[in-house]
Design a protein around this motif. Sequence first.
Motif, PDB file in Angstrom:
ATOM      1  N   THR A   1       0.478  -0.148   3.446  1.00  0.00           N
ATOM      2  CA  THR A   1      -0.117   0.903   3.786  1.00  0.00           C
ATOM      3  C   THR A   1       0.934   1.592   4.786  1.00  0.00           C
ATOM      4  OG1 THR A   1      -1.359  -0.381   5.528  1.00  0.00           O
ATOM      5  CG2 THR A   1      -2.489   0.058   3.568  1.00  0.00           C
TER       6      THR A   1
ATOM      7  N   HIS B   1      -1.877   8.374  -9.450  1.00  0.00           N
ATOM      8  CA  HIS B   1      -1.588   9.023  -8.138  1.00  0.00           C
ATOM      9  C   HIS B   1      -1.751  10.516  -8.124  1.00  0.00           C
ATOM     10  CE1 HIS B   1       0.464   5.695  -5.990  1.00  0.00           C
ATOM     11  NE2 HIS B   1       0.534   5.015  -7.164  1.00  0.00           N
TER      12      HIS B   1
ATOM     13  N   ARG C   1       3.359   7.648  -0.772  1.00  0.00           N
ATOM     14  CA  ARG C   1       2.589   6.508  -1.607  1.00  0.00           C
ATOM     15  C   ARG C   1       3.226   6.799  -2.853  1.00  0.00           C
ATOM     16  NH1 ARG C   1      -2.138   9.035   1.007  1.00  0.00           N
ATOM     17  NH2 ARG C   1      -2.516  10.175  -0.596  1.00  0.00           N
TER      18      ARG C   1
ATOM     19  N   SER D   1       1.819   5.886   6.403  1.00  0.00           N
ATOM     20  CA  SER D   1       1.445   7.317   6.356  1.00  0.00           C
ATOM     21  C   SER D   1       2.394   7.892   7.470  1.00  0.00           C
ATOM     22  CB  SER D   1      -0.120   7.568   6.780  1.00  0.00           C
ATOM     23  OG  SER D   1      -0.405   7.126   8.138  1.00  0.00           O
TER      24      SER D   1
ATOM     25  N   TYR E   1      -2.287  -1.863   0.138  1.00  0.00           N
ATOM     26  CA  TYR E   1      -3.238  -1.336  -0.994  1.00  0.00           C
ATOM     27  C   TYR E   1      -2.824  -2.210  -2.062  1.00  0.00           C
ATOM     28  CZ  TYR E   1      -2.534   3.124   1.546  1.00  0.00           C
ATOM     29  OH  TYR E   1      -2.643   4.185   2.257  1.00  0.00           O
TER      30      TYR E   1
END
Length: 642
Positions: A277, A385, A322, A279, A198
């Motif tokens: 990145t 965010h 994040r 997740s 990112y």
Amino acid sequence: MTRDRQDRILAHLARASGTVTASELADTLGVTPRSVRTYLSRLRSRPGAQDLVVSGPTGYRLDEEAYARFRSLETRATIDTPRERSTRIIRELLAAPNGLDVFDLAERMHVSESTVEADLAKLRPIVAELDLRIARNGSVVTLSGSERDRRRLISRLFRDETTQGRIDLDAVERAFASESLSAFKTALLRELEARQYYVNDYGTDNVLLHIAIAVDRIAHDNRVPDDERPSRSEGFHGEEFPALLDALVTEHFGVSLGQGDAEYLGYLLSTRAVAPTTSTAAGDNDRRRYLADDDLERVRRITQRAGAEYAVDLSDEDFITRLALHVHNLLERASDRSFSRNPLTRSIKTSYPMIYELAVFIARELRDLSGVEIDDDEIAYIAMHVGAHLQQEARREDLEPVVLVCPNYYDLHSVLAARILASVGDLVRIDRVETRSDVPWSSLGVDLVLSTIEPPVPSDPVVVVGPFFGEADGERVRRAVARLRRGRRRSAIAAELLEYFSPALFVRNRYTGDEESMIRHLGELMIADGAIDEEYLDGVIERERMSSTAFTDSLAVPHAMAMSAERTAIAIAVNEHSIPWGDARVNVVALIAFSADGRARFQPVFDQIVEVFSVREDVQRIIRRSEDFPSFIEELVHTMDS
């Protein structure tokens, strides 16, 4: 100071959507309106600024074309600005280990000695904050401190003296005589994207400034020594950055960084501009490469408290991950005393105050746990965010829920669902898939059904689509969603209008002779309906005698000054032929009764009604088609919704 205030006025006008009064500008700067006029007068004497600010009876606005020319001219100007002069002084001090003679410096810069003295006085408190010191011995001035602190000083000058809050890469290139920075940025972004990071573009520009500083310092044989190399904390990412930056700097600037500089710049890139990145889909092991379990749990607890406090859902694990990565970098920056500047701070605070307040709550919790004070710019990054997450959640709520009917044939229903989401996933979400042909059509529980088979009885909620969902199918779905939403929107508008309009307060083609007789006729209807009393009606007539209430060429809105009605309501007369009203002629008379508790809710509706009746074509269509109360409401809703 005067020039700075001129630039602040320009920045405020550039952000404004319309005209701005002198009082508003004065309040922004903390001065008097008279001072604002003085600054504007001096602004017009700058090259290219003569027609920059347009003044009128309602205030000031920027001429956008003139502003673009002015910015271009300012960018190309060769005259030193205070920022460029201060930067030049610092650069010369940094390049002179034995110090500089003030008189020689003034002569080289083509300014007076008093100007240099004033610049040095402004610089002393700035350098002191970075553990540096400007010392004077006779006419010789020196700068002392570590190499990393020296470089932070140059960064600070550029950061603090930009009106827009962003690093100006053109200014950096001019200051460091480099024409390769933009090409370097392009190459760097390409490499970061290839590595699936990112990228924070605001932070990237800040790192680019440090790279330009490093190239300049290395060219003068000033490198980051080994004892100033940053330490890597747990969760550090970007081990490949030092080698990557060294290769790119060598390619674009012809300079080899060396280990100390490469590691320092790699550290800045990893903590200011990028995040890996990761997740929940990738699994816990992927996240643990960059985040300790304690760090993730800390952010999870904070977001849970914030969500409970502000009644929002912040439980999404990808969002928490994040944000935890961001917090990790934030604390790293804090340990290095190098918070990131955020050019969107002001607009976030003013445009999204509740999101910013939520971010303040999170920042306070972080401060209490870590002992690190977090400034407004870093709070704004947290708000970005949070805002992005809430917007994504809101977008999902805005998606139209549909049921997909596709009788089972191998995995055709799965393929079709994927194609539907790829085509119209910005409008619909598939809540359920029915794979049987004997569908209970009347009890599917949604307002829109997509089906590969025809229903027994044609129905508006059912859109028949092909099993392979082509472009034409997508257009049919989009039209169906638009119809559905338009119908809901019109129903909501109609319901809102019916709070204030009623058949008992509607008349058509009533010609009473003059303003007062029309007001009395409508007022008597309101009295009979229980909305007002005689005293309120007398107040309406008194107000009309003071000044005509003809708001537009077609609409008069008589009303009282007091908000003493029993309820907020509208009695309306719609006439095919205009009647005299003050100095105007109107077709529609709307007598407004205001109650104290209903004014705030009514105001947006009232604004919309006035807007509708300000367009002559809309007025004529409403008059022509409003044969009775239901058709009047229908046409008014249609016009307000179009």
